[in-house]
Design a protein around this motif. Structure first.
Motif, PDB file in Angstrom:
ATOM      1  N   GLY A   9      52.404  23.099  46.730  1.00 37.29           N
ATOM      2  CA  GLY A   9      51.370  24.075  47.050  1.00 37.29           C
ATOM      3  C   GLY A   9      50.204  23.432  47.770  1.00 37.29           C
ATOM      4  N   ASN A  11      46.821  25.089  48.023  1.00 40.12           N
ATOM      5  CA  ASN A  11      45.482  25.585  47.717  1.00 40.12           C
ATOM      6  C   ASN A  11      44.579  24.470  47.203  1.00 40.12           C
ATOM      7  N   THR A  30      40.350  27.430  47.006  1.00 44.60           N
ATOM      8  CA  THR A  30      41.120  28.572  47.497  1.00 44.60           C
ATOM      9  C   THR A  30      42.095  29.109  46.449  1.00 44.60           C
ATOM     10  N   GLY A  31      42.420  28.314  45.459  1.00 46.91           N
ATOM     11  CA  GLY A  31      43.314  28.775  44.399  1.00 46.91           C
ATOM     12  C   GLY A  31      42.754  29.927  43.594  1.00 46.91           C
ATOM     13  N   ARG A  33      41.517  32.612  44.676  1.00 44.72           N
ATOM     14  CA  ARG A  33      41.953  33.874  45.272  1.00 44.72           C
ATOM     15  C   ARG A  33      43.291  34.293  44.664  1.00 44.72           C
ATOM     16  N   ALA A  34      44.216  33.336  44.542  1.00 47.77           N
ATOM     17  CA  ALA A  34      45.505  33.635  43.911  1.00 47.77           C
ATOM     18  C   ALA A  34      45.315  34.023  42.448  1.00 47.77           C
ATOM     19  N   LEU A  35      44.392  33.348  41.768  1.00 41.11           N
ATOM     20  CA  LEU A  35      44.118  33.674  40.372  1.00 41.11           C
ATOM     21  C   LEU A  35      43.657  35.121  40.226  1.00 41.11           C
ATOM     22  N   SER A  36      42.850  35.596  41.177  1.00 43.01           N
ATOM     23  CA  SER A  36      42.325  36.958  41.078  1.00 43.01           C
ATOM     24  C   SER A  36      43.417  38.014  41.208  1.00 43.01           C
ATOM     25  N   LYS A  37      44.601  37.618  41.683  1.00 40.68           N
ATOM     26  CA  LYS A  37      45.739  38.537  41.789  1.00 40.68           C
ATOM     27  C   LYS A  37      46.584  38.567  40.518  1.00 40.68           C
ATOM     28  N   SER A  38      46.210  37.728  39.541  1.00 44.33           N
ATOM     29  CA  SER A  38      46.988  37.623  38.311  1.00 44.33           C
ATOM     30  C   SER A  38      46.982  38.928  37.532  1.00 44.33           C
ATOM     31  N   GLU A 255      51.153  24.292  41.909  1.00 42.73           N
ATOM     32  CA  GLU A 255      50.614  25.633  41.796  1.00 42.73           C
ATOM     33  C   GLU A 255      51.469  26.498  40.857  1.00 42.73           C
ATOM     34  N   ASP A 256      50.789  27.329  40.084  1.00 38.05           N
ATOM     35  CA  ASP A 256      51.413  28.248  39.120  1.00 38.05           C
ATOM     36  C   ASP A 256      52.016  27.538  37.916  1.00 38.05           C
TER      37      ASP A 256
END
Length: 261
Positions: A9, A11, A30-31, A33-38, A255-256
């Protein structure tokens, strides 16, 4: 080989910690942003955001953190820096970003913490330690139910970090898990002295010194591909065997990835 079937990854730094009833986020790269989609964000919409420092790669995701635009969200921001509010606001000023800071939830509260002084988020204890990095950076221990997790990125390990003093011990000693800056090879660490990052083998020595059970190699060199990163992971495990500490668990931060303590 395993690296062909996945990716580490790309981010920048953001690590989520879910403690008992608390949502704690370290850094807003930048990670975030992905967290906010969780789908597993807290129902009470309360977030605690802790910054290691305010270099660009650790704050640039904050304007893209969707819960910050929800008027019902409550965000507590912690750091040892006096001007943390100013730093976050400036990156959202025109012409850098189209939406200004005042468009976010009004429930954003800034807290300046004392270095080495424990504070609590709910029943979770947090304590910081100053590290060597241009412009300063801070590592953190999260302590709860006799478990200790350490977030230590943007760290150039020095002899002072091995000293058995109270400030180091409360953060690092006997930790169950550490996410630790391991960006360079030794050759790169020599060439890039004072750049603020560590060689992976130094990170292993550090974890061994403080009797840390698991280490996740973190803050990867941006020019490395997955093959290179996995070669560093293998070399780190060989190095642990060489110093006769094969009991330490060494992983590559991806990531993840989810870690349970």
């Amino acid at each position: 080989p395993s690296w062909i079937f996945g990716t580490t990854g790309g981010n920048t730094s953001c690590v989520e910690v879910k403690s008992c009833g608390n949502e704690i986020i370290f850094d807003a790269g930048t990670g975030i942003r992905a967290l906010s989609k969780s789908k597993n964000l807290p129902e009470d919409k309360k977030y605690s955001l802790i910054f290691s420092h305010f270099h660009w790669d650790h704050i640039q995701g904050f304007p893209f953190f969707e819960p910050a635009y929800d008027p019902d969200s409550v965000i507590d921001i912690y750091s040892p820096f006096e001007n943390s509010e100013e730093y976050l606001k400036k990156q959202m000023e025109s012409p850098y970003y189209p939406v200004q800071f005042n468009a976010l939830t009004k429930n954003i509260y800034f807290h300046r913490i004392g270095v080495g002084v424990p504070f609590n988020i709910g029943n979770t204890q947090i304590v910081s330690c100053k590290m060597t990095h241009p412009g300063e950076s801070y590592s953190y221990a999260v302590i709860e139910n006799n478990k200790k997790f350490v977030y230590a990125t943007d760290v150039e390990l020095k002899s002072k970090d091995y000293r058995n003093n109270a400030e180091n011990e409360i953060v690092f000693k006997d930790a169950d898990c550490i996410v630790l800056d391991s960006q360079y090879t030794v050759e790169e660490a020599y060439r890039k002295e004072n750049w603020g990052h560590s060689a992976f083998c130094y990170a292993i020595d550090f974890a061994v010194h403080w009797n840390i059970k698991k280490i996740y190699l973190f803050h990867h060199e941006p020019t490395y591909d997955d093959k290179k990163l996995n070669s560093i992971l293998q070399a780190a495990r060989w190095y642990a065997q060489y110093i006769e500490r094969s009991d330490i668990e060494i992983y590559l931060a991806k990531e993840d990835m989810v870690i349970e303590l």
